[in-house]
Design a protein around this motif. Structure first.
Motif, PDB file in Angstrom:
ATOM      1  N   GLU A   1      29.027 -10.191  18.320  1.00 32.74           N
ATOM      2  CA  GLU A   1      28.059  -9.395  18.117  1.00 32.74           C
ATOM      3  C   GLU A   1      27.097  -9.807  17.182  1.00 32.74           C
ATOM      4  OE1 GLU A   1      27.804  -4.640  17.443  1.00 32.74           O
ATOM      5  OE2 GLU A   1      29.358  -5.313  18.616  1.00 32.74           O
ATOM      6  N   GLY A   2      25.568  -9.748  17.650  1.00 29.38           N
ATOM      7  CA  GLY A   2      24.575  -9.859  16.805  1.00 29.38           C
ATOM      8  C   GLY A   2      24.178 -11.321  16.341  1.00 29.38           C
ATOM      9  N   ALA A   3      24.807 -12.297  17.037  1.00 28.53           N
ATOM     10  CA  ALA A   3      24.621 -13.810  16.514  1.00 28.53           C
ATOM     11  C   ALA A   3      24.727 -14.692  17.661  1.00 28.53           C
ATOM     12  CB  ALA A   3      25.711 -14.227  15.493  1.00 28.53           C
ATOM     13  N   CYS A   4      24.108 -15.681  17.633  1.00 28.02           N
ATOM     14  CA  CYS A   4      24.330 -16.611  18.773  1.00 28.02           C
ATOM     15  C   CYS A   4      23.806 -18.109  18.155  1.00 28.02           C
ATOM     16  CB  CYS A   4      23.007 -16.347  19.858  1.00 28.02           C
ATOM     17  SG  CYS A   4      21.473 -16.477  19.666  1.00 28.02           S
ATOM     18  N   THR A   5      24.246 -19.048  19.103  1.00 26.07           N
ATOM     19  CA  THR A   5      23.907 -20.388  18.661  1.00 26.07           C
ATOM     20  C   THR A   5      23.154 -21.105  19.733  1.00 26.07           C
ATOM     21  OG1 THR A   5      26.023 -20.394  17.462  1.00 26.07           O
ATOM     22  CG2 THR A   5      25.087 -22.687  18.035  1.00 26.07           C
ATOM     23  N   GLU A   6      22.105 -21.907  19.292  1.00 18.15           N
ATOM     24  CA  GLU A   6      21.285 -22.586  20.448  1.00 18.15           C
ATOM     25  C   GLU A   6      21.776 -24.331  20.259  1.00 18.15           C
ATOM     26  OE1 GLU A   6      16.898 -24.503  21.264  1.00 18.15           O
ATOM     27  OE2 GLU A   6      17.150 -22.691  20.070  1.00 18.15           O
TER      28      GLU A   6
END
Length: 168
Positions: free
Chosen positions: A118-123
């Motif tokens: 929740e509330g985070a991501c990775t490229e």
């Protein structure tokens, strides 16, 4: 030369996808690399698939002298990022191509944007940096790698600041 990198963002994949499709973000990302000049355009929108094209004219002050003779006092970087429409969770896939005008150097990479809870991501970026010059191609690739990695770290800093400025 194989090149992989990750950028972690403190925002969901949908929010980061919207950021990546914003001309104001692309302009800020490019300006942070201290170009002599830059321009960008976004085709499509964050609601679907989109393509970001940017061109930066960069000084070659930090380029090793052996490589500088191939490119001169400035070089033109042409970057094209093409992103798919988002999945239900905001995830996207894409491609990146960076070409160096006047030099036989190109970076081609697969891009992935994935939620990290929740509330985070990775490229993530996974690609190949190639300099097609007999005998010195490997040296040119090694000379270009630190600049590519510095641009990725700069994009992460700019992206985190851009997202922080837009939090409710």
């Amino acid at each position: 030369m194989r090149l992989t990198a990750e950028i972690s963002y403190p925002a969901g994949a949908a929010a980061v996808g919207r950021m990546l499709a914003e001309t104001s973000f692309v302009d800020a990302r490019d300006a942070a690399t201290h170009p002599v000049s830059h321009r960008s355009e976004v085709e499509g929108s964050a609601d679907g698939a989109f393509t970001v094209r940017s061109t930066r004219t960069m000084p070659t002050d930090d380029v090793p002298s052996a490589a500088r003779r191939f490119v001169g006092e400035t070089l033109e970087l042409r970057q094209t990022d093409t992103w798919s429409a988002p999945a239900a969770d905001g995830a996207r896939d894409g491609t990146m191509t960076i070409e160096v005008g006047g030099a036989p150097v190109v970076l081609r990479a697969e891009l992935r944007l994935r939620p990290d809870g929740e509330g985070a991501c990775t490229e993530t970026m996974d690609g190949d940096l190639r300099a097609s010059v007999p005998l010195v191609g490997g040296a040119l690739e090694r000379a270009a790698e630190p600049a590519v990695r510095a641009a990725i770290r700069s994009e992460e800093r700019v992206g985190r600041a851009w997202l922080a400025d837009r939090r409710p």
